[in-house]
Design a protein around this motif. Structure first.
Motif, PDB file in Angstrom:
ATOM      1  N   LEU A 101       4.226  10.769  -5.724  1.00 60.23           N
ATOM      2  CA  LEU A 101       5.463  11.219  -6.362  1.00 60.23           C
ATOM      3  C   LEU A 101       5.481  11.038  -7.875  1.00 60.23           C
ATOM      4  O   LEU A 101       6.327  11.598  -8.548  1.00 60.23           O
ATOM      5  N   TYR A 102       4.599  10.229  -8.365  1.00 59.16           N
ATOM      6  CA  TYR A 102       4.657   9.981  -9.801  1.00 59.16           C
ATOM      7  C   TYR A 102       3.456  10.534 -10.556  1.00 59.16           C
ATOM      8  O   TYR A 102       3.413  10.499 -11.774  1.00 59.16           O
ATOM      9  N   THR A 103       2.439  10.951  -9.812  1.00 60.65           N
ATOM     10  CA  THR A 103       1.284  11.517 -10.512  1.00 60.65           C
ATOM     11  C   THR A 103       0.858  12.766  -9.773  1.00 60.65           C
ATOM     12  O   THR A 103       1.071  12.894  -8.576  1.00 60.65           O
ATOM     13  N   ARG A 104       0.295  13.681 -10.478  1.00 59.33           N
ATOM     14  CA  ARG A 104      -0.413  14.772  -9.816  1.00 59.33           C
ATOM     15  C   ARG A 104      -1.640  15.043 -10.655  1.00 59.33           C
ATOM     16  O   ARG A 104      -1.569  15.672 -11.699  1.00 59.33           O
ATOM     17  N   GLU A 105      -2.745  14.496 -10.242  1.00 57.95           N
ATOM     18  CA  GLU A 105      -3.935  14.565 -11.075  1.00 57.95           C
ATOM     19  C   GLU A 105      -5.163  14.387 -10.209  1.00 57.95           C
ATOM     20  O   GLU A 105      -5.082  13.871  -9.094  1.00 57.95           O
ATOM     21  N   ALA A 106      -6.291  14.817 -10.741  1.00 62.31           N
ATOM     22  CA  ALA A 106      -7.543  14.651 -10.008  1.00 62.31           C
ATOM     23  C   ALA A 106      -8.083  13.247 -10.203  1.00 62.31           C
ATOM     24  O   ALA A 106      -8.704  12.669  -9.330  1.00 62.31           O
ATOM     25  N   GLY A 107      -7.840  12.689 -11.373  1.00 64.17           N
ATOM     26  CA  GLY A 107      -8.348  11.360 -11.683  1.00 64.17           C
ATOM     27  C   GLY A 107      -7.303  10.302 -11.381  1.00 64.17           C
ATOM     28  O   GLY A 107      -6.421  10.510 -10.543  1.00 64.17           O
ATOM     29  N   VAL A 108      -7.439   9.171 -12.070  1.00 64.80           N
ATOM     30  CA  VAL A 108      -6.497   8.083 -11.797  1.00 64.80           C
ATOM     31  C   VAL A 108      -5.827   7.581 -13.075  1.00 64.80           C
ATOM     32  O   VAL A 108      -5.297   6.488 -13.122  1.00 64.80           O
ATOM     33  N   LEU A 159      10.260   1.007  -6.078  1.00 65.69           N
ATOM     34  CA  LEU A 159       9.527   1.806  -7.068  1.00 65.69           C
ATOM     35  C   LEU A 159      10.441   2.472  -8.081  1.00 65.69           C
ATOM     36  O   LEU A 159      10.189   2.420  -9.285  1.00 65.69           O
ATOM     37  N   GLN A 160      11.515   3.072  -7.555  1.00 70.81           N
ATOM     38  CA  GLN A 160      12.392   3.817  -8.455  1.00 70.81           C
ATOM     39  C   GLN A 160      12.947   2.932  -9.555  1.00 70.81           C
ATOM     40  O   GLN A 160      13.106   3.377 -10.684  1.00 70.81           O
ATOM     41  N   LYS A 161      13.177   1.677  -9.196  1.00 68.93           N
ATOM     42  CA  LYS A 161      13.734   0.742 -10.174  1.00 68.93           C
ATOM     43  C   LYS A 161      12.759   0.583 -11.359  1.00 68.93           C
ATOM     44  O   LYS A 161      13.154   0.462 -12.507  1.00 68.93           O
ATOM     45  N   HIS A 162      11.483   0.591 -11.027  1.00 68.68           N
ATOM     46  CA  HIS A 162      10.500   0.359 -12.088  1.00 68.68           C
ATOM     47  C   HIS A 162      10.025   1.625 -12.767  1.00 68.68           C
ATOM     48  O   HIS A 162       9.743   1.637 -13.950  1.00 68.68           O
ATOM     49  N   LEU A 163       9.903   2.677 -11.990  1.00 68.35           N
ATOM     50  CA  LEU A 163       9.303   3.886 -12.566  1.00 68.35           C
ATOM     51  C   LEU A 163      10.296   5.019 -12.772  1.00 68.35           C
ATOM     52  O   LEU A 163       9.958   6.064 -13.302  1.00 68.35           O
ATOM     53  N   GLY A 164      11.510   4.828 -12.360  1.00 69.84           N
ATOM     54  CA  GLY A 164      12.493   5.891 -12.521  1.00 69.84           C
ATOM     55  C   GLY A 164      12.383   6.927 -11.420  1.00 69.84           C
ATOM     56  O   GLY A 164      11.710   6.731 -10.422  1.00 69.84           O
ATOM     57  N   VAL A 165      13.038   8.029 -11.663  1.00 67.57           N
ATOM     58  CA  VAL A 165      13.071   9.095 -10.665  1.00 67.57           C
ATOM     59  C   VAL A 165      11.676   9.684 -10.507  1.00 67.57           C
ATOM     60  O   VAL A 165      10.976   9.864 -11.488  1.00 67.57           O
ATOM     61  N   PRO A 166      11.284   9.974  -9.258  1.00 70.75           N
ATOM     62  CA  PRO A 166       9.951  10.554  -9.054  1.00 70.75           C
ATOM     63  C   PRO A 166       9.775  11.834  -9.863  1.00 70.75           C
ATOM     64  O   PRO A 166      10.720  12.602 -10.050  1.00 70.75           O
ATOM     65  N   GLU A 225       0.822  -1.198   0.000  1.00 70.97           N
ATOM     66  CA  GLU A 225       0.000   0.000   0.000  1.00 70.97           C
ATOM     67  C   GLU A 225       0.865   1.261   0.000  1.00 70.97           C
ATOM     68  O   GLU A 225       0.552   2.260  -0.641  1.00 70.97           O
ATOM     69  N   GLY A 226       1.991   1.159   0.720  1.00 68.64           N
ATOM     70  CA  GLY A 226       2.907   2.304   0.738  1.00 68.64           C
ATOM     71  C   GLY A 226       3.380   2.633  -0.664  1.00 68.64           C
ATOM     72  O   GLY A 226       3.511   3.794  -1.043  1.00 68.64           O
ATOM     73  N   ALA A 227       3.624   1.585  -1.467  1.00 68.38           N
ATOM     74  CA  ALA A 227       4.087   1.815  -2.827  1.00 68.38           C
ATOM     75  C   ALA A 227       3.017   2.529  -3.631  1.00 68.38           C
ATOM     76  O   ALA A 227       3.294   3.488  -4.358  1.00 68.38           O
ATOM     77  N   GLU A 260      -3.059   4.682 -13.251  1.00 68.52           N
ATOM     78  CA  GLU A 260      -3.269   3.439 -14.001  1.00 68.52           C
ATOM     79  C   GLU A 260      -2.096   3.204 -14.958  1.00 68.52           C
ATOM     80  O   GLU A 260      -1.604   2.088 -15.096  1.00 68.52           O
ATOM     81  N   ARG A 261      -1.644   4.279 -15.589  1.00 70.32           N
ATOM     82  CA  ARG A 261      -0.517   4.147 -16.506  1.00 70.32           C
ATOM     83  C   ARG A 261       0.739   3.672 -15.787  1.00 70.32           C
ATOM     84  O   ARG A 261       1.474   2.834 -16.303  1.00 70.32           O
ATOM     85  N   SER A 262       0.967   4.216 -14.614  1.00 71.35           N
ATOM     86  CA  SER A 262       2.167   3.816 -13.875  1.00 71.35           C
ATOM     87  C   SER A 262       2.078   2.350 -13.493  1.00 71.35           C
ATOM     88  O   SER A 262       3.063   1.607 -13.595  1.00 71.35           O
ATOM     89  N   VAL A 263       0.879   1.929 -13.060  1.00 65.95           N
ATOM     90  CA  VAL A 263       0.699   0.518 -12.723  1.00 65.95           C
ATOM     91  C   VAL A 263       0.971  -0.333 -13.950  1.00 65.95           C
ATOM     92  O   VAL A 263       1.664  -1.356 -13.896  1.00 65.95           O
ATOM     93  N   ALA A 264       0.446   0.149 -15.109  1.00 67.05           N
ATOM     94  CA  ALA A 264       0.648  -0.606 -16.349  1.00 67.05           C
ATOM     95  C   ALA A 264       2.132  -0.683 -16.678  1.00 67.05           C
ATOM     96  O   ALA A 264       2.627  -1.724 -17.121  1.00 67.05           O
ATOM     97  N   ALA A 265       2.855   0.407 -16.435  1.00 66.52           N
ATOM     98  CA  ALA A 265       4.291   0.411 -16.733  1.00 66.52           C
ATOM     99  C   ALA A 265       5.004  -0.645 -15.900  1.00 66.52           C
ATOM    100  O   ALA A 265       5.871  -1.368 -16.403  1.00 66.52           O
ATOM    101  N   ILE A 266       4.610  -0.729 -14.658  1.00 63.75           N
ATOM    102  CA  ILE A 266       5.233  -1.741 -13.792  1.00 63.75           C
ATOM    103  C   ILE A 266       4.867  -3.146 -14.287  1.00 63.75           C
ATOM    104  O   ILE A 266       5.724  -4.028 -14.381  1.00 63.75           O
TER     105      ILE A 266
END
Ligand code: ADP
Length: 808
Positions: free
Chosen positions: A532-539, A572-579, A523-525, A543-549
């Motif tokens: 750190l990876y999204t700033r949005e009102a929606g999701v 997380l950083q390993k999968h998604l890169g720098v925040p 859950e922390g992830a 969803e894209r970040s989850v898909a990337a992982i």
């Protein structure tokens, strides 16, 4: 020169002239002419042949006849049935009429015979040869005269005779021939004929060129026509139909089998008939075929059965979407009313909210709940009425509009029809698409929607239309009036975590072909992805970040099916890169001249950092950061207010005369507008001018008047979510916005404390620090620690990381 006078019967000729040495048949019918012949037969068989000036005259008088003719010998005479006589005559010599002796019962004249003069000079010989050459040319070009003629003609030695013979072969006007006949001298005759011939050659040449061109074209079409006819004949022999007929029959059969309404079937049959008559290569055939296909494939009468049980529908809505209780209730109510009043032409639903809050997927879910088919069209960028209503069939490549295309895709007459982005349409000279949309959405009119291409009214009254928009203000007013709007303002962090856990992650895992055991998220992830990876009102980005992982994990699963990857905050950083973002974007320290405002954008709420600097100058105010007019005015109003309060703020009385003020709102590429940053600008100004720092944990929203009153603004929920996302502690907002607080989820309100303000004085009192606070530097981090640590079993709390790594 011997000249004889003779008395001879005269035979008028119509449209014809006989040269000496020429033998030909004549049919003689006129009474006077017959008498002339008889007279000749009684005598020495000679008669004077004289051309008429005008062939149409039946009873020629002296004046109607030329004066030079040809004495001819009658060689044969046959009586034809009907009293006509056919005579064979041979021209002998030229003769000029001296006088008329009698008119009745036949013409008799005294004539002077003109024997052929043969002065064989070199010049005449030259003329003769040249004429022969010309004649040869003429023969080659014209092909009207058999080539053997040349051989016969070239044997004639006598120049005069040669001219006569050649003239007799040519098709010349009577006047021209007469001229040649009247030219008694051979030389003169040769010259005249030569002139005539060269002109004729020219004409024949031109004629021939034209002919060649015409023939080429003719040959091609004739050949095709001929071949096609032949093919038809062959097919007929074999008992086969030609292609067009077969095709038309196929369509007729389809029409008979389909359940087209009567009018449509009629039209379709008409078109099938037209198709049959088209020549096979005609491009119009394709147009008709496409049209027929459209008619046949539209769901004119096909309906699906609705699911009627509301509980079932509610279950499905819950299954597909987390939260959104209010929205779901509204939808269920709406469905209930539609069921009770079958005929009730319910209003059109319009889902309004930032991207990624689930508008599209809600609509899809409504379709699933109702067991209806679903279609979606996007109206973004549509600016031509024809895109809604289609192009007339007369245009090349014409097609129906998007509505009819959508209906074909839906395959039933009562689908759920989603129109995305109604606020992104625009208008230009090609007509206003929204007026066409009005007709589509108007229950009074849409039972007979007319598409320019289809040309037949289509019934849209059973369609359940749902529209979506990012913000209401760009929807054309008449459209907005017809729709019932439902707002989806965006999710809190808690919502997002739940949505990710229950929906996004399982969905992406399945879509990427992974087994649930392959990939787990702590859950922390999840929370850290959100922060750190999204700033949005929606999701959507979540969803894209989850898909990337999932994609990255899929690569590993291919190597080892049993692999178990668990994503924790550390991996997380390993999968998604720098925040990409800095969580808690509020200021790091209490600063002078910097205040945090809140903006309401199409993507939900966002923070606006407002900076003010002062420079020595003459009281100029500069505004940068792509501020709209309203925002600039709001800044001026703020300044005026501060000036009026100079004393109580302990400012130099004429500060504005010695100082230039620069107000800047960073992220300058994004246009910003609206009055709601008023109190934030005023706070930054007051701070800069007075030297008192602004409390960094305070977010400000509210319009300011010249006297410092704080007026209400829009988008409170979105703004508050943004403040919450950024980890701010306090939010100052106008008293009159109190009513908006009921919409705010409790956990957000617990974290962001709301201060309702009426006047700017209260704002300054709260937000400006009289003296620097003893900075509790870990404030934000401590705050983060609590919830994250609490929910996240495997993560040891979010530690404040090096800021430089977090900046984007
Ligand atoms: P929009 O149309 O508002 O831009 P979408 O419908 O495309 O947003 O939603 C983006 C994604 O987020 C979809 O995969 C959708 O299923 C998911 N989603 C959004 N809101 C929720 C929710 N409340 N529960 C579950 N999934 C959601």
């Amino acid at each position: 020169m011997r000249k004889e006078k003779e008395q001879l019967p005269l035979l008028p000729l119509r449209g014809l002239l006989v040269f000496p040495n020429m033998v030909l048949h004549l049919d003689v019918g006129r009474e006077r002419s017959v008498k002339s012949l008889e007279e000749a037969m009684v005598g020495d068989n000679r008669v004077l042949l004289m051309a008429q000036k005008d062939a149409k005259v039946d009873e020629p008088a002296e004046a109607d006849l030329f004066t030079v003719g040809t004495v001819a010998l009658i060689k044969q005479m046959i009586k034809l049935p009907g009293g006509t006589i056919r005579v064979l005559v041979e021209g002998l010599t030229r003769a000029a009429v001296l006088r008329y002796l009698q008119k009745d019962p036949f013409f008799k004249v005294e004539a002077q015979l003109v024997p052929e003069e043969t002065a064989k000079t070199a010049e005449v010989e030259a003329l003769r040869r040249s004429l022969l050459y010309q004649f040869e040319q003429y023969l080659k070009a014209s092909r009207k005269i058999p080539p053997e003629t040349l051989a016969a003609v070239s044997e004639i030695e006598e120049p005069g005779r040669l001219a006569d013979i050649i003239a007799s072969h040519l098709t010349l006007k009577i006047g021209q021939k007469q001229e040649l006949l009247e030219a008694a001298e051979a030389k003169q005759r040769l010259e005249k004929l030569s002139k005539i011939l060269s002109r004729e050659i020219e004409i024949v040449e031109i004629e021939r060129r034209i002919n060649v061109r015409v023939r080429k074209q003719m040959e091609k079409t004739q050949k095709e026509y001929y071949l096609r006819e032949q093919m038809k004949a062959i097919q007929k022999e074999l008992g086969e139909k030609d292609e067009r007929t077969a095709e038309a029959d196929e369509y007729r059969e389809k029409i008979a089998k389909s359940e087209l309404p009567e009018k449509v079937a009629e039209k379709a049959l008409e078109e099938a008939d037209r198709l049959e008559k088209m020549p096979p290569a005609a491009a119009e055939g394709i147009v008709i075929r496409t049209y027929l296909d459209w008619l046949l494939e539209l769901p004119w009468s096909k309906m699906t059965d609705d699911r009627l049980d509301l509980d079932g529908a509610a279950e499905i809505l819950d299954e597909d979407h987390y939260g959104l209780q209010k929205v779901k209730e509204r939808i269920i109510e709406y469905l209930a009313v539609r069921q009770l009043a079958e005929k009730l032409k319910g209003p059109i639903l319009c889902l309004i909210g930032p991207p990624g809050v689930g508008k599209t997927s809600l609509a899809r879910s409504i379709a699933r709940a109702l067991e209806r088919n679903f279609v979606r069209i996007s109206l973004g960028g549509v600016r031509d009425e024809a895109e809604i209503r289609g192009h007339r069939r007369t245009y090349v490549g014409a097609l129906p509009g998007r509505i009819i295309q959508g209906m074909r895709q839906a395959g039933s007459r009562n689908p759920v029809f989603l129109m995305d982005e109604v606020d992104k349409m625009s208008t230009d000279f090609r007509g206003d698409p929204s007026s066409a949309l009005l007709e589509v959405l108007d229950p009074e009119q849409n039972h007979a929607f007319s598409d320019h291409y289809i040309e037949l009214p289509f019934d849209l009254s059973q369609v359940m239309f749902i529209t979506t928009a990012n913000a209401p203000h760009n929807i054309p007013q008449p459209l907005l009036d017809r729709m019932e709007t439902i707002h989806l303002p965006g999710y809190t962090e808690e919502d997002k975590v739940e949505i990710a856990k229950r929906h996004l992650i399982p969905k992406q895992i399945e879509e990427h072909g992974l087994a649930p055991s392959n990939l787990t998220f702590s859950e922390g992830a999840v929370r850290e992805i959100i922060r750190l990876y999204t700033r949005e009102a929606g999701v959507r980005n979540l969803e894209r970040s989850v898909a990337a992982i999932c994609r990255k994990v899929a690569r590993e699963v291919v190597k080892d099916r049993e692999i178990r990857v668990s994503i924790s905050r550390r991996s997380l950083q390993k999968h998604l890169g720098v925040p990409r973002f800095r969580y808690g974007m509020g200021e790091k320290e209490d600063e002078i001249g910097v205040a945090t405002g809140l903006a309401w954008t199409e993507a939900g709420g966002d923070l606006l950092s407002i900076e003010v600097t002062l420079m020595k100058g003459k009281g100029k105010m500069t505004l940068t950061g792509k501020l709209g007019e309203v925002m600039q005015e709001s800044a001026r109003a703020a300044l005026s207010y501060i000036r009026s309060r100079a004393e109580s703020l302990e400012l130099d009385e004429d500060f504005y005369e010695k100082t230039d003020i620069h107000i800047h709102v960073p992220e300058g590429a994004i246009p910003k507008d609206g009055p709601s940053a008023g109190i934030a600008i005023a706070t930054a100004l007051a701070s800069a001018l007075s030297g008192a720092p602004v409390w960094r944990e305070v977010a400000l929203t509210g319009e300011i008047t010249l006297r410092g009153r704080v007026l209400p603004v829009g988008g409170i929920k979105e703004k508050m979510l943004a403040a919450h996302r950024a980890g701010l502690k306090y939010m100052l907002m106008p008293v009159e916005n109190r009513k908006d607080l009921s919409d705010i989820p409790a956990n957000v309100r617990r974290r962001v404390e709301v201060k309702l303000v009426e006047h700017m004085d209260e704002v300054l009192n709260f937000a400006l620090l009289k003296e620097p606070r003893k900075e509790p530097a870990e404030d934000l981090a401590l705050d983060d620690k609590k919830p994250v640590g609490a929910v996240c079993g495997d993560d040891p709390g979010l530690q404040r990381q090096d800021d430089s790594a977090l900046r984007h």
